[in-house]
Design a protein around this motif. Structure first.
Motif, PDB file in Angstrom:
ATOM      1  N   ALA A 136      -1.348 -12.577   7.449  1.00 58.45           N
ATOM      2  CA  ALA A 136      -0.058 -13.059   7.955  1.00 58.45           C
ATOM      3  C   ALA A 136       0.708 -11.923   8.630  1.00 58.45           C
ATOM      4  CB  ALA A 136       0.765 -13.649   6.822  1.00 58.45           C
ATOM      5  N   PRO A 137       1.287 -12.169   9.785  1.00 58.01           N
ATOM      6  CA  PRO A 137       2.019 -11.111  10.501  1.00 58.01           C
ATOM      7  C   PRO A 137       3.099 -10.474   9.643  1.00 58.01           C
ATOM      8  CG  PRO A 137       1.718 -13.022  11.924  1.00 58.01           C
ATOM      9  CD  PRO A 137       1.261 -13.429  10.548  1.00 58.01           C
ATOM     10  N   GLY A 138       3.051  -9.141   9.543  1.00 56.88           N
ATOM     11  CA  GLY A 138       4.055  -8.399   8.799  1.00 56.88           C
ATOM     12  C   GLY A 138       3.734  -8.168   7.342  1.00 56.88           C
ATOM     13  N   ASP A 139       2.721  -8.856   6.798  1.00 50.93           N
ATOM     14  CA  ASP A 139       2.358  -8.646   5.389  1.00 50.93           C
ATOM     15  C   ASP A 139       1.752  -7.259   5.197  1.00 50.93           C
ATOM     16  OD1 ASP A 139       3.253 -11.087   4.637  1.00 50.93           O
ATOM     17  OD2 ASP A 139       1.309 -11.887   3.998  1.00 50.93           O
ATOM     18  N   LEU A 140       2.001  -6.686   4.013  1.00 50.51           N
ATOM     19  CA  LEU A 140       1.384  -5.423   3.623  1.00 50.51           C
ATOM     20  C   LEU A 140       0.408  -5.699   2.493  1.00 50.51           C
ATOM     21  CD1 LEU A 140       4.436  -2.961   3.616  1.00 50.51           C
ATOM     22  CD2 LEU A 140       2.883  -3.539   5.493  1.00 50.51           C
ATOM     23  N   VAL A 141      -0.851  -5.327   2.708  1.00 42.70           N
ATOM     24  CA  VAL A 141      -1.889  -5.488   1.693  1.00 42.70           C
ATOM     25  C   VAL A 141      -2.215  -4.101   1.156  1.00 42.70           C
ATOM     26  CG1 VAL A 141      -4.231  -6.278   1.187  1.00 42.70           C
ATOM     27  CG2 VAL A 141      -2.829  -7.516   2.865  1.00 42.70           C
ATOM     28  N   ALA A 142      -1.781  -3.810  -0.065  1.00 42.12           N
ATOM     29  CA  ALA A 142      -2.000  -2.494  -0.663  1.00 42.12           C
ATOM     30  C   ALA A 142      -3.398  -2.443  -1.279  1.00 42.12           C
ATOM     31  CB  ALA A 142      -0.944  -2.208  -1.712  1.00 42.12           C
ATOM     32  N   ALA A 198      -1.486  -8.634   9.641  1.00 42.51           N
ATOM     33  CA  ALA A 198      -1.070  -7.873   8.456  1.00 42.51           C
ATOM     34  C   ALA A 198      -1.536  -6.427   8.568  1.00 42.51           C
ATOM     35  CB  ALA A 198      -1.637  -8.517   7.195  1.00 42.51           C
ATOM     36  N   THR A 199      -1.093  -5.601   7.645  1.00 42.19           N
ATOM     37  CA  THR A 199      -1.491  -4.199   7.601  1.00 42.19           C
ATOM     38  C   THR A 199      -2.190  -3.898   6.286  1.00 42.19           C
ATOM     39  OG1 THR A 199       0.372  -3.517   8.983  1.00 42.19           O
ATOM     40  CG2 THR A 199      -0.688  -1.805   7.671  1.00 42.19           C
ATOM     41  N   ALA A 200      -3.387  -3.326   6.380  1.00 45.57           N
ATOM     42  CA  ALA A 200      -4.105  -2.869   5.195  1.00 45.57           C
ATOM     43  C   ALA A 200      -3.677  -1.439   4.919  1.00 45.57           C
ATOM     44  CB  ALA A 200      -5.615  -2.945   5.419  1.00 45.57           C
ATOM     45  N   VAL A 201      -2.976  -1.236   3.819  1.00 51.46           N
ATOM     46  CA  VAL A 201      -2.448   0.090   3.477  1.00 51.46           C
ATOM     47  C   VAL A 201      -3.356   0.721   2.432  1.00 51.46           C
ATOM     48  CG1 VAL A 201      -0.466   1.401   2.701  1.00 51.46           C
ATOM     49  CG2 VAL A 201      -0.120  -0.759   3.898  1.00 51.46           C
ATOM     50  N   ALA A 202      -4.045   1.795   2.824  1.00 52.33           N
ATOM     51  CA  ALA A 202      -4.876   2.535   1.882  1.00 52.33           C
ATOM     52  C   ALA A 202      -3.963   3.397   1.017  1.00 52.33           C
ATOM     53  CB  ALA A 202      -5.881   3.403   2.629  1.00 52.33           C
ATOM     54  N   VAL A 203      -3.866   3.039  -0.255  1.00 51.64           N
ATOM     55  CA  VAL A 203      -2.975   3.746  -1.181  1.00 51.64           C
ATOM     56  C   VAL A 203      -3.829   4.626  -2.088  1.00 51.64           C
ATOM     57  CG1 VAL A 203      -1.261   3.514  -3.007  1.00 51.64           C
ATOM     58  CG2 VAL A 203      -1.317   1.843  -1.145  1.00 51.64           C
ATOM     59  N   ASP A 217       6.401   0.800  -5.703  1.00 51.51           N
ATOM     60  CA  ASP A 217       7.829   0.470  -5.704  1.00 51.51           C
ATOM     61  C   ASP A 217       8.412   0.571  -4.306  1.00 51.51           C
ATOM     62  OD1 ASP A 217       7.880  -0.083  -8.367  1.00 51.51           O
ATOM     63  OD2 ASP A 217       8.805   1.800  -8.985  1.00 51.51           O
ATOM     64  N   GLU A 218       8.015   1.595  -3.555  1.00 51.95           N
ATOM     65  CA  GLU A 218       8.544   1.784  -2.216  1.00 51.95           C
ATOM     66  C   GLU A 218       7.896   0.835  -1.213  1.00 51.95           C
ATOM     67  OE1 GLU A 218       7.821   5.885  -1.490  1.00 51.95           O
ATOM     68  OE2 GLU A 218       9.643   6.557  -2.511  1.00 51.95           O
ATOM     69  N   LEU A 219       6.631   0.539  -1.413  1.00 50.35           N
ATOM     70  CA  LEU A 219       5.888  -0.290  -0.472  1.00 50.35           C
ATOM     71  C   LEU A 219       6.284  -1.767  -0.579  1.00 50.35           C
ATOM     72  CD1 LEU A 219       3.646   0.131   1.638  1.00 50.35           C
ATOM     73  CD2 LEU A 219       1.976  -0.380  -0.149  1.00 50.35           C
ATOM     74  N   GLY A 220       6.416  -2.281  -1.806  1.00 50.00           N
ATOM     75  CA  GLY A 220       6.737  -3.692  -2.002  1.00 50.00           C
ATOM     76  C   GLY A 220       5.740  -4.611  -1.323  1.00 50.00           C
ATOM     77  N   PRO A 221       4.437  -4.444  -1.530  1.00 54.90           N
ATOM     78  CA  PRO A 221       3.432  -5.193  -0.772  1.00 54.90           C
ATOM     79  C   PRO A 221       3.383  -6.667  -1.166  1.00 54.90           C
ATOM     80  CG  PRO A 221       2.369  -3.968  -2.520  1.00 54.90           C
ATOM     81  CD  PRO A 221       3.809  -3.558  -2.535  1.00 54.90           C
ATOM     82  N   GLU A 222       2.907  -7.495  -0.221  1.00 58.38           N
ATOM     83  CA  GLU A 222       2.698  -8.913  -0.520  1.00 58.38           C
ATOM     84  C   GLU A 222       1.462  -9.110  -1.395  1.00 58.38           C
ATOM     85  OE1 GLU A 222       5.856  -8.907   1.895  1.00 58.38           O
ATOM     86  OE2 GLU A 222       3.974  -7.935   2.492  1.00 58.38           O
ATOM     87  N   GLU A 223       0.468  -8.252  -1.242  1.00 60.45           N
ATOM     88  CA  GLU A 223      -0.742  -8.323  -2.057  1.00 60.45           C
ATOM     89  C   GLU A 223      -1.128  -6.932  -2.527  1.00 60.45           C
ATOM     90  OE1 GLU A 223      -2.939 -12.128   0.180  1.00 60.45           O
ATOM     91  OE2 GLU A 223      -4.017 -10.230  -0.083  1.00 60.45           O
ATOM     92  N   VAL A 224      -1.669  -6.870  -3.752  1.00 64.66           N
ATOM     93  CA  VAL A 224      -2.196  -5.618  -4.293  1.00 64.66           C
ATOM     94  C   VAL A 224      -3.656  -5.849  -4.671  1.00 64.66           C
ATOM     95  CG1 VAL A 224      -2.020  -3.871  -6.097  1.00 64.66           C
ATOM     96  CG2 VAL A 224       0.064  -4.895  -5.157  1.00 64.66           C
ATOM     97  N   TRP A 225      -4.535  -5.027  -4.131  1.00 58.34           N
ATOM     98  CA  TRP A 225      -5.954  -5.024  -4.474  1.00 58.34           C
ATOM     99  C   TRP A 225      -6.290  -3.655  -5.053  1.00 58.34           C
ATOM    100  CZ3 TRP A 225      -9.925  -8.320  -1.616  1.00 58.34           C
ATOM    101  CH2 TRP A 225      -9.328  -9.475  -1.089  1.00 58.34           C
ATOM    102  N   VAL A 226      -7.375  -3.562  -5.802  1.00 60.57           N
ATOM    103  CA  VAL A 226      -7.850  -2.257  -6.258  1.00 60.57           C
ATOM    104  C   VAL A 226      -9.235  -2.001  -5.672  1.00 60.57           C
ATOM    105  CG1 VAL A 226      -6.507  -2.101  -8.376  1.00 60.57           C
ATOM    106  CG2 VAL A 226      -8.713  -3.266  -8.421  1.00 60.57           C
ATOM    107  N   VAL A 227      -9.481  -0.768  -5.309  1.00 59.51           N
ATOM    108  CA  VAL A 227     -10.787  -0.334  -4.801  1.00 59.51           C
ATOM    109  C   VAL A 227     -11.422   0.507  -5.895  1.00 59.51           C
ATOM    110  CG1 VAL A 227     -12.000   0.954  -3.013  1.00 59.51           C
ATOM    111  CG2 VAL A 227      -9.942  -0.365  -2.431  1.00 59.51           C
ATOM    112  N   VAL A 228     -12.507   0.015  -6.483  1.00 59.94           N
ATOM    113  CA  VAL A 228     -13.120   0.706  -7.620  1.00 59.94           C
ATOM    114  C   VAL A 228     -14.500   1.222  -7.225  1.00 59.94           C
ATOM    115  CG1 VAL A 228     -11.834  -0.630  -9.316  1.00 59.94           C
ATOM    116  CG2 VAL A 228     -14.042  -1.462  -8.558  1.00 59.94           C
TER     117      VAL A 228
END
Length: 279
Positions: A136-142, A198-203, A217-228
């Motif tokens: 979705a346009p503007g979403d942040l995926v952490a 959307a933007t995929a943010v590598a955290v 806290d600062e990012l406030g992403p729409e979705e949070v994923w973990v890379v294991v």
């Protein structure tokens, strides 16, 4: 004449359902114990329940399953019941002849009925798979991972789904914009809206939970994923992923490093769906 049986299962609800299917709708739990096996000092171990069930001598027709509902104010009693079980082990009969427990009666039975509902609500089974990340346009995926683990995943998602890429925390995403602070998050959202994606943010985080807390806290992403990374020690992975899950609702995981270990299936113990194939 009533008799008592010791049963075990993944949850109190499953024990009660099995007892009522086998012995009729009058079956009820009269004592219970939460058991954790494996893990490290009780952490990350497998949990199951053992219960003593009172049944009538002659089984009757199976009962129709129905949801158990109760006011939120009563959940404090459930937490207290579990704390007592942990501290004093008072719900666990030590010998077969000790099945007559002191916590009998209608009040205790009512609390156990509520405990059945509470345990069913707390740990729903995770699906085996999940849909891909938001576009979705503007979403942040952490995409949260140790060090730089999330960077190649973010770039792979960008290549497949036309997402934008950004970096945050310890992750070095090269020439991709960094998301540092709330202003950086706002700018990243604006870029996504202009690009229609959307933007995929590598955290990048370390093993200290404070790393993830500050960035999320600062990012406030729409979705949070973990890379294991499947090649890392399972206990280390469970520790940092558990810390992230306490901070945010983790939607899914991406597994990397499968080719570097003979036991890639260890990440399944995290209980998260795999939402993206990184291979």
């Amino acid at each position: 004449m009533p008799r008592r049986l010791r049963l075990e299962g993944e949850s109190l609800q499953s024990i009660l359902d099995e007892a009522r299917r086998t012995h009729g709708p009058e079956a009820r739990i009269v004592s219970a114990e939460r058991v954790i096996t494996g893990g490290i000092k009780g952490l990350f171990g497998r949990q199951h329940f053992e219960a003593v069930v009172e049944v009538t001598s002659a089984p009757s027709a199976p009962a129709t399953a129905s949801a158990v509902r109760f006011p939120a104010s009563r959940r404090a009693g459930i937490a207290a019941l579990l704390d007592d079980a942990d501290d004093a082990d008072r719900l666990h009969p030590s010998r077969a002849e000790d099945l007559e427990v002191s916590t009998g009666g209608e009040e205790f039975a009512a609390l156990l009925d509520e405990l059945v509902a509470e345990t069913a609500l707390v740990a729903p089974p995770a699906p085996a798979t999940a849909d891909g990340p938001s576009t979705a346009p503007g979403d942040l995926v952490a995409l949260v991972g140790l060090g730089h683990d999330a960077v190649p995943v973010a770039r792979a998602m960008a290549g497949s789904l036309a997402l934008l890429v950004a970096g945050a925390g310890l992750a070095d995403a090269g020439d991709a914009p960094r998301v540092d602070g709330r202003r950086g998050a706002t700018e990243a959202r604006a870029r996504g809206v202009r690009a229609g994606t959307a933007t995929a943010v590598a955290v990048g985080v370390g093993v200290d939970p404070a790393d993830a807390r500050a960035v999320l806290d600062e990012l406030g992403p729409e979705e949070v994923w973990v890379v294991v990374d499947a090649s890392r020690k399972p206990a280390d992975t469970a520790a940092w992923v558990g810390a992230v899950r306490r901070l945010a609702d983790v939607r899914a995981m991406v597994v990397v490093g499968q080719e570097l270990t003979l036991t890639p299936e260890t990440v399944e113990a995290l209980g998260l769906p795999v939402g993206w194939d990184a291979r």
